[in-house]
Design a protein around this motif. Structure first.
Motif, PDB file in Angstrom:
ATOM      1  N   GLY A 105       0.802  -1.215   0.000  1.00  0.00           N
ATOM      2  CA  GLY A 105       0.000   0.000   0.000  1.00  0.00           C
ATOM      3  C   GLY A 105       0.829   1.255   0.000  1.00  0.00           C
ATOM      4  N   ALA A 106       1.985   1.222   0.680  1.00  0.00           N
ATOM      5  CA  ALA A 106       2.861   2.394   0.718  1.00  0.00           C
ATOM      6  C   ALA A 106       3.397   2.749  -0.663  1.00  0.00           C
ATOM      7  CB  ALA A 106       4.024   2.141   1.681  1.00  0.00           C
ATOM      8  N   MET A 107       3.452   1.758  -1.560  1.00  0.00           N
ATOM      9  CA  MET A 107       3.952   2.005  -2.917  1.00  0.00           C
ATOM     10  C   MET A 107       2.875   2.573  -3.837  1.00  0.00           C
ATOM     11  SD  MET A 107       6.104  -1.507  -3.515  1.00  0.00           S
ATOM     12  CE  MET A 107       7.283  -2.111  -2.304  1.00  0.00           C
ATOM     13  N   LEU A 108       1.616   2.523  -3.421  1.00  0.00           N
ATOM     14  CA  LEU A 108       0.535   2.876  -4.340  1.00  0.00           C
ATOM     15  C   LEU A 108       0.180   4.356  -4.317  1.00  0.00           C
ATOM     16  CD1 LEU A 108      -1.850  -0.189  -3.844  1.00  0.00           C
ATOM     17  CD2 LEU A 108       0.032   0.114  -5.459  1.00  0.00           C
ATOM     18  N   ASN A 109      -0.052   4.921  -3.142  1.00  0.00           N
ATOM     19  CA  ASN A 109      -0.553   6.297  -3.072  1.00  0.00           C
ATOM     20  C   ASN A 109       0.415   7.325  -3.653  1.00  0.00           C
ATOM     21  OD1 ASN A 109      -1.568   8.822  -2.260  1.00  0.00           O
ATOM     22  ND2 ASN A 109      -2.577   7.932  -0.499  1.00  0.00           N
ATOM     23  N   PRO A 110       1.667   7.452  -3.157  1.00  0.00           N
ATOM     24  CA  PRO A 110       2.555   8.479  -3.704  1.00  0.00           C
ATOM     25  C   PRO A 110       2.981   8.200  -5.136  1.00  0.00           C
ATOM     26  CG  PRO A 110       3.751   7.089  -2.159  1.00  0.00           C
ATOM     27  CD  PRO A 110       2.314   6.694  -2.067  1.00  0.00           C
ATOM     28  N   VAL A 111       3.123   6.911  -5.475  1.00  0.00           N
ATOM     29  CA  VAL A 111       3.575   6.568  -6.824  1.00  0.00           C
ATOM     30  C   VAL A 111       2.477   6.867  -7.842  1.00  0.00           C
ATOM     31  CG1 VAL A 111       4.393   4.708  -8.313  1.00  0.00           C
ATOM     32  CG2 VAL A 111       5.161   4.832  -5.937  1.00  0.00           C
ATOM     33  N   ALA A 112       1.239   6.520  -7.504  1.00  0.00           N
ATOM     34  CA  ALA A 112       0.130   6.811  -8.417  1.00  0.00           C
ATOM     35  C   ALA A 112      -0.027   8.307  -8.623  1.00  0.00           C
ATOM     36  CB  ALA A 112      -1.166   6.211  -7.869  1.00  0.00           C
ATOM     37  N   MET A 113       0.149   9.098  -7.559  1.00  0.00           N
ATOM     38  CA  MET A 113       0.077  10.552  -7.707  1.00  0.00           C
ATOM     39  C   MET A 113       1.183  11.075  -8.615  1.00  0.00           C
ATOM     40  SD  MET A 113      -1.245  13.483  -7.220  1.00  0.00           S
ATOM     41  CE  MET A 113      -2.481  13.382  -5.935  1.00  0.00           C
ATOM     42  N   SER A 114       2.396  10.519  -8.509  1.00  0.00           N
ATOM     43  CA  SER A 114       3.495  10.924  -9.384  1.00  0.00           C
ATOM     44  C   SER A 114       3.181  10.596 -10.840  1.00  0.00           C
ATOM     45  CB  SER A 114       4.791  10.222  -8.962  1.00  0.00           C
ATOM     46  OG  SER A 114       5.166  10.585  -7.661  1.00  0.00           O
ATOM     47  N   ILE A 115       2.567   9.442 -11.063  1.00  0.00           N
ATOM     48  CA  ILE A 115       2.190   9.056 -12.431  1.00  0.00           C
ATOM     49  C   ILE A 115       1.183  10.049 -13.012  1.00  0.00           C
ATOM     50  CG2 ILE A 115       0.947   7.311 -13.779  1.00  0.00           C
ATOM     51  CD1 ILE A 115       2.255   5.193 -11.979  1.00  0.00           C
ATOM     52  N   LEU A 116       0.210  10.449 -12.203  1.00  0.00           N
ATOM     53  CA  LEU A 116      -0.770  11.427 -12.683  1.00  0.00           C
ATOM     54  C   LEU A 116      -0.103  12.753 -13.026  1.00  0.00           C
ATOM     55  CD1 LEU A 116      -3.853  10.930 -10.330  1.00  0.00           C
ATOM     56  CD2 LEU A 116      -3.441   9.997 -12.603  1.00  0.00           C
ATOM     57  N   THR A 117       0.863  13.160 -12.221  1.00  0.00           N
ATOM     58  CA  THR A 117       1.532  14.439 -12.434  1.00  0.00           C
ATOM     59  C   THR A 117       2.243  14.474 -13.780  1.00  0.00           C
ATOM     60  OG1 THR A 117       1.836  14.705 -10.053  1.00  0.00           O
ATOM     61  CG2 THR A 117       3.219  16.060 -11.475  1.00  0.00           C
ATOM     62  N   VAL A 118       2.898  13.370 -14.153  1.00  0.00           N
ATOM     63  CA  VAL A 118       3.633  13.359 -15.426  1.00  0.00           C
ATOM     64  C   VAL A 118       2.734  12.997 -16.597  1.00  0.00           C
ATOM     65  CG1 VAL A 118       5.810  12.817 -14.278  1.00  0.00           C
ATOM     66  CG2 VAL A 118       4.390  10.955 -15.122  1.00  0.00           C
ATOM     67  N   THR A 119       1.601  12.355 -16.350  1.00  0.00           N
ATOM     68  CA  THR A 119       0.686  11.974 -17.435  1.00  0.00           C
ATOM     69  C   THR A 119      -0.176  13.143 -17.877  1.00  0.00           C
ATOM     70  OG1 THR A 119       0.613   9.693 -16.601  1.00  0.00           O
ATOM     71  CG2 THR A 119      -1.136  10.361 -18.129  1.00  0.00           C
ATOM     72  N   PHE A 120      -0.645  13.946 -16.921  1.00  0.00           N
ATOM     73  CA  PHE A 120      -1.479  15.112 -17.237  1.00  0.00           C
ATOM     74  C   PHE A 120      -0.596  16.354 -17.315  1.00  0.00           C
ATOM     75  CE2 PHE A 120      -4.553  12.092 -15.763  1.00  0.00           C
ATOM     76  CZ  PHE A 120      -5.712  12.372 -16.485  1.00  0.00           C
ATOM     77  N   THR A 121      -0.236  16.718 -18.528  1.00  0.00           N
ATOM     78  CA  THR A 121       0.679  17.846 -18.723  1.00  0.00           C
ATOM     79  C   THR A 121      -0.044  19.183 -18.769  1.00  0.00           C
ATOM     80  OG1 THR A 121       0.556  17.458 -21.109  1.00  0.00           O
ATOM     81  CG2 THR A 121       2.371  16.417 -19.921  1.00  0.00           C
ATOM     82  N   ASP A 122      -1.315  19.183 -19.137  1.00  0.00           N
ATOM     83  CA  ASP A 122      -2.080  20.426 -19.162  1.00  0.00           C
ATOM     84  C   ASP A 122      -2.512  20.782 -17.747  1.00  0.00           C
ATOM     85  OD1 ASP A 122      -3.785  22.482 -20.690  1.00  0.00           O
ATOM     86  OD2 ASP A 122      -5.250  21.477 -19.403  1.00  0.00           O
ATOM     87  N   PRO A 123      -2.224  21.999 -17.266  1.00  0.00           N
ATOM     88  CA  PRO A 123      -2.541  22.361 -15.882  1.00  0.00           C
ATOM     89  C   PRO A 123      -4.023  22.220 -15.539  1.00  0.00           C
ATOM     90  CG  PRO A 123      -1.026  23.961 -16.829  1.00  0.00           C
ATOM     91  CD  PRO A 123      -1.468  23.068 -17.953  1.00  0.00           C
TER      92      PRO A 123
END
Length: 485
Positions: free
Chosen positions: A113-131
């Motif tokens: 579980g510790a690998m899911l929350n921060p990592v998934a948020m990082s993925i969203l940050t780099v996937t959604f480039t439009d602010p």
């Protein structure tokens, strides 16, 4: 349309949210299963505390490390490892034969579980480039977190009623397996261009600090305040804290960046997060025991009794976001702290003699308060800092939430073990009042400078932020460190 955007970014959002959903719901869905676990596995109240807190302890200890590791080895890769471990841990929990194995498997769950929350948020940050799209994606992310946590008791009650307490773990399997398969197919791989250095010494000290604190609090009742094991754990916790402060102050890229604590909004937001989540988990732990053990309700009936809290949490979370945008952080924090404190006091005064109407009013007030707290906490934690520190600040705020959850169960559970629900609910009210005070102080009118060192570059980042009612204006400047080089 943003031509450079990932073509399947909304599918990626859905997959990341599914990972967040199972992790966030896991503890709240478990609460209504605790009396069944206690009966079938012949557990004491102290052992039930460990069923909840072992998971939260591991989660809190490794959230920040997981983000740093993902930046190095690949975010998609670590997300899939996390999903595999969480799903395997859930399967093992569902077949645990005694309390000790259940606690051990819960810890395995939490490593994933510790690998899911921060990592998934990082993925969203780099996937959604439009602010604009990124803001909407994070909005959905926050909504899923709110839904999963507040709906947990209701879902858990239905599962326990239908198939027993083991069903609350089995329900994670189809979601985890599907997310693992689809993540490998659709989520893009990414790494940080310049990943942060790992900090093994800091990580070990964080684990020792949190584990020894939790053990001392939970076993205080079982062993007695003069017991050598309790006093020894308290001494270990104090020593680990002192060592952590020394070690982290000397590292170029520490796990716990002490300079963040020079920001009053950051400190206030994290104290608010700790106390608000301590109140939530203490409330759920105490209320579950009260409804099922003292009032004799079934798991489903107990879950349904908490529907007013869950419903108000879902309704108020988006209202809090709009209030934050319109009036700043102080207004939603004031609503949150006031209503949650009133709820705790109402339950403490009524205790076991409270009528159904009084309980419903208390649950409604608590749901309103918790629905209003998340958005201003995250906003306040990151807004008074330079952009380069925003990710670290958000990770620390997430860790503070887990630390609060752990402390809430440990401290209120001690009162429950002593048979004093009045004391337990009074502790919940105290957590709520402290959350209110910290939030108001952190978001109050202020104007001052905060200086952050950028190790190895001979630079300092100087931040002047002015805050009126939670509205933060930030002025960032950099200057050469005259003592560098």
């Amino acid at each position: 349309m943003n031509d450079g955007a990932h073509p399947r970014r909304w599918l990626v959002l859905g997959l990341c949210c599914s990972a967040l959903f199972v992790v966030s719901m896991d503890n709240t869905v478990l609460n209504v299963a605790l009396p069944g676990i206690r009966r079938d596995l012949h557990a004491s109240v102290e052992q039930l505390q460990w069923v909840v807190d072992a998971y939260v302890l591991v989660l809190a200890s490794f959230l920040m490390l997981a983000g740093a590791v993902a930046d190095r080895v690949g975010r998609r890769r670590l997300l899939r490892v996390g999903l595999a471990l969480f799903t395997a841990g859930s399967a093992l929990c569902s077949v645990a034969s005694d309390l000790h194995w259940l606690v051990a498997f819960r810890m395995l769950q939490a490593v994933g579980g510790a690998m899911l929350n921060p990592v998934a948020m990082s993925i969203l940050t780099v996937t959604f480039t439009d602010p604009g799209e990124r803001a909407r994606a994070i909005g959905w992310w926050g909504a899923v977190a709110g839904v999963s946590m507040t709906a947990g008791p209701v879902v858990g009650g239905a599962l326990v009623e239908a198939a027993g307490w083991r069903a609350v773990f089995l329900v994670n399997l189809p979601v985890g397996i599907a997310a693992w398969l689809l993540t490998g197919r659709w989520v893009p791989e990414s790494r940080a261009a310049v990943p942060r250095r790992l900090d093994p010494a800091g990580q070990i000290l964080v684990v020792v600090l949190l584990a020894s604190t939790t053990y001392a609090l939970i076993d205080f009742t079982a062993l007695g305040s003069t017991e050598a094991a309790v006093l020894g754990c308290a001494a270990v916790a104090v020593s680990a804290l002192g060592a952590l402060l020394v070690v982290e102050s000397r590292r170029a890229e520490p796990l716990v960046e002490l300079s963040l604590f020079r920001s009053r909004p950051f400190v206030g937001a994290n104290i608010t997060a700790v106390c608000a989540f301590a109140a939530l988990y203490g409330f759920l732990f105490t209320t579950t025991i009260y409804l099922q053990v003292q009032q004799g309700l079934s798991a489903l009936q107990a879950g349904l009794a908490l529907v007013p809290m869950a419903a108000m949490g879902l309704v108020c979370a988006p209202v809090s976001g709009r209030m934050l945008a319109a009036r700043g952080a102080m207004a939603p924090l004031l609503v949150s702290g006031t209503t949650m404190t009133a709820s705790g006091l109402l339950l403490a005064v009524g205790n076991a003699e409270a009528s159904v109407v009084e309980r419903c009013v208390a649950f409604v007030l608590f749901g309103i308060g918790f629905g209003f707290v998340n958005a201003p906490v995250t906003h306040t934690a990151v807004s008074g800092l330079p952009h380069a520190r925003a990710g670290v600040a958000a990770a620390f705020a997430a860790t503070s939430r887990q630390v609060g959850s752990m402390l809430g169960v440990a401290i209120t559970g001690t009162a429950v073990a002593n048979g004093s629900l009045t004391t337990a609910w009074s502790i919940v009210a105290l957590f709520c009042a402290t959350s209110l005070a910290a939030g108001l102080i952190g978001s109050a009118h202020s104007s001052h400078k905060t200086r952050f060192r950028r190790p190895g570059l001979g630079l300092h980042t100087r931040v002047r932020h002015s805050m009126v009612g939670g509205r933060i204006a930030v002025d960032v400047s950099e200057d050469i460190d005259e003592g560098a080089g």
